[in-house]
Design a protein around this motif. Structure first.
Motif, PDB file in Angstrom:
ATOM      1  N   LEU A  62       0.960  -1.150   0.101  1.00 59.94           N
ATOM      2  CA  LEU A  62       0.118  -0.069  -0.151  1.00 59.94           C
ATOM      3  C   LEU A  62       1.139   1.152  -0.003  1.00 59.94           C
ATOM      4  N   CYS A  63       1.974   1.144   0.697  1.00 60.56           N
ATOM      5  CA  CYS A  63       2.797   2.328   0.654  1.00 60.56           C
ATOM      6  C   CYS A  63       3.372   2.431  -0.594  1.00 60.56           C
ATOM      7  N   PHE A  64       3.959   1.519  -1.339  1.00 61.28           N
ATOM      8  CA  PHE A  64       4.313   1.869  -2.675  1.00 61.28           C
ATOM      9  C   PHE A  64       3.244   2.425  -3.461  1.00 61.28           C
ATOM     10  N   MET A  65       2.184   2.055  -3.441  1.00 60.62           N
ATOM     11  CA  MET A  65       0.890   2.301  -4.027  1.00 60.62           C
ATOM     12  C   MET A  65       0.149   3.473  -3.974  1.00 60.62           C
ATOM     13  N   MET A  66       0.855   4.185  -2.847  1.00 66.00           N
ATOM     14  CA  MET A  66      -0.071   5.468  -2.264  1.00 66.00           C
ATOM     15  C   MET A  66       0.226   6.543  -3.545  1.00 66.00           C
ATOM     16  N   PRO A  67      -1.089   7.013  -3.719  1.00 63.29           N
ATOM     17  CA  PRO A  67      -1.271   7.863  -5.007  1.00 63.29           C
ATOM     18  C   PRO A  67      -0.788   9.336  -4.726  1.00 63.29           C
ATOM     19  N   TRP A  68       0.452   9.641  -4.667  1.00 57.34           N
ATOM     20  CA  TRP A  68       0.926  11.035  -4.019  1.00 57.34           C
ATOM     21  C   TRP A  68       0.524  12.032  -4.940  1.00 57.34           C
ATOM     22  N   ASP A  69       0.528  11.811  -6.250  1.00 61.87           N
ATOM     23  CA  ASP A  69       0.263  12.858  -7.523  1.00 61.87           C
ATOM     24  C   ASP A  69      -1.340  13.078  -7.262  1.00 61.87           C
ATOM     25  N   LEU A  70      -2.189  12.056  -7.146  1.00 60.55           N
ATOM     26  CA  LEU A  70      -3.793  12.280  -7.008  1.00 60.55           C
ATOM     27  C   LEU A  70      -4.102  12.992  -5.606  1.00 60.55           C
ATOM     28  N   LEU A  71      -3.187  12.658  -4.464  1.00 63.94           N
ATOM     29  CA  LEU A  71      -3.258  13.488  -3.420  1.00 63.94           C
ATOM     30  C   LEU A  71      -2.653  14.843  -3.335  1.00 63.94           C
ATOM     31  N   ASP A  72      -1.903  15.421  -4.551  1.00 66.88           N
ATOM     32  CA  ASP A  72      -1.373  16.298  -4.669  1.00 66.88           C
ATOM     33  C   ASP A  72      -0.400  16.777  -3.618  1.00 66.88           C
ATOM     34  N   VAL A  73       0.406  16.108  -2.941  1.00 64.85           N
ATOM     35  CA  VAL A  73       1.407  16.098  -1.894  1.00 64.85           C
ATOM     36  C   VAL A  73       2.554  15.418  -2.241  1.00 64.85           C
ATOM     37  N   SER A  74       3.767  15.816  -1.952  1.00 68.68           N
ATOM     38  CA  SER A  74       5.029  15.077  -2.054  1.00 68.68           C
ATOM     39  C   SER A  74       5.023  14.098  -1.021  1.00 68.68           C
ATOM     40  N   ALA A  75       5.618  13.101  -1.492  1.00 68.20           N
ATOM     41  CA  ALA A  75       6.027  11.772  -0.839  1.00 68.20           C
ATOM     42  C   ALA A  75       6.893  12.060   0.435  1.00 68.20           C
ATOM     43  N   PRO A  76       6.647  11.490   1.436  1.00 68.60           N
ATOM     44  CA  PRO A  76       7.457  11.886   2.747  1.00 68.60           C
ATOM     45  C   PRO A  76       8.985  11.607   2.926  1.00 68.60           C
ATOM     46  N   LEU A  77       8.983  10.386   2.012  1.00 68.71           N
ATOM     47  CA  LEU A  77      10.495   9.808   2.177  1.00 68.71           C
ATOM     48  C   LEU A  77      10.620   9.444   0.360  1.00 68.71           C
ATOM     49  N   SER A  78      12.126   9.549   0.142  1.00 63.71           N
ATOM     50  CA  SER A  78      12.482   9.027  -1.004  1.00 63.71           C
ATOM     51  C   SER A  78      12.331   7.529  -1.050  1.00 63.71           C
TER      52      SER A  78
END
Length: 267
Positions: A62-78
């Motif tokens: 689920l962490c890999f699949m988190m849709p950061w783009d759709l949430l319009d936020v930056s991923a907290p980790l590299s």
């Protein structure tokens, strides 16, 4: 064959329909597919699909699949930070369970989460391409992979004589593999012809070649680990086709590969 055809048409219609819709609809479908794929993987390696260590794997997927783009936020980790923390989590599982879940199982669960979660996440990335042509890139890769599969099957049946890798997949032939490569390249060239502003013929040829070669290797990877565990299919969700991993084995290898080589637009 009838059951296989019915399942293929129904599953294909759902997948392609949601792919066309895009947005959350398609992303949620990919999340469900990834979780089912991980369930199949855990079951195959002899882990309880609902055990504590496996649940940690679902969380990783689920962490890999988190849709950061759709949430319009930056991923907290590299990516590097996230993968390292995931590895540490699975190391800790061996300690907390006092080796009841030993390093061999946690290593496999870690690999499965990385393999499946990354593969499906790059499919989402392709659909939501920053250049606004995600549907084009997604269908380019899918059609190249499907063309390679079909070409390998039909060319192999018609002219196949030289076994490709009999110890892993006894039915595959060198002639079939080459036929798959040619068909995939031709399909990619057609996409370049349709949209020359997006795709040059040179890049199309490379994408077609990569889709065929890496896709066929992805299929062999699936065949190799199924042979180790003595199973024919990874699951039974799709009657006549097997499980999610049986159908998507090439996809979850090809999509990350072409992004890593930067053959299609990325962030």
């Amino acid at each position: 064959m009838k059951q296989r055809l019915i399942t293929g048409v129904a599953a294909g219609a759902i997948f392609l329909g949601l792919c066309l819709l895009g947005g959350w609809w398609f992303h949620l479908l990919l999340i469900v597919m990834a979780l089912i794929g991980y369930y199949e993987f855990a079951k195959m390696i002899g882990c309880s699909p609902l055990g504590g260590s496996t649940i940690a794997g679902y969380g990783a997927v689920l962490c890999f699949m988190m849709p950061w783009d759709l949430l319009d936020v930056s991923a907290p980790l590299s990516w590097k930070q996230g993968v390292w923390l995931l590895m540490l989590l699975f190391f800790f599982i061996t300690v907390f369970t006092k080796n009841k879940v030993d390093i061999r199982i946690t290593a496999l669960l870690f690999i499965g989460a990385l393999y499946i979660g990354t593969g499906f996440s790059y499919m989402a990335v392709s659909r939501f391409s920053p250049d606004g042509h995600g549907l084009f890139w997604t269908f380019l890769l899918l059609c190249s992979i499907w063309g390679s599969d079909a070409g390998a099957y039909f060319v192999g049946r018609a002219w196949g004589k030289t076994k490709l890798w009999p110890a892993i997949s006894p039915n595959k032939t060198v002639e079939g593999a080459l036929g798959g490569v040619i068909i995939a390249i031709v399909i990619a060239m057609v996409f370049a012809l349709i949209a020359p502003d997006l795709l040059t013929f040179g890049r199309a040829g490379i994408i077609g070649l990569a889709s065929a070669v890496v896709g066929q290797l992805g299929d062999l990877v699936q065949s190799a680990y199924k042979r180790v565990y003595g199973i024919k299919d990874s699951g039974s969700l799709l009657p006549g086709h097997g499980g999610i991993l049986d159908r998507c084995d090439s996809w979850i290898i090809v999509f990350p590969f072409v992004h890593i080589l930067m053959l299609i637009p990325y962030h």
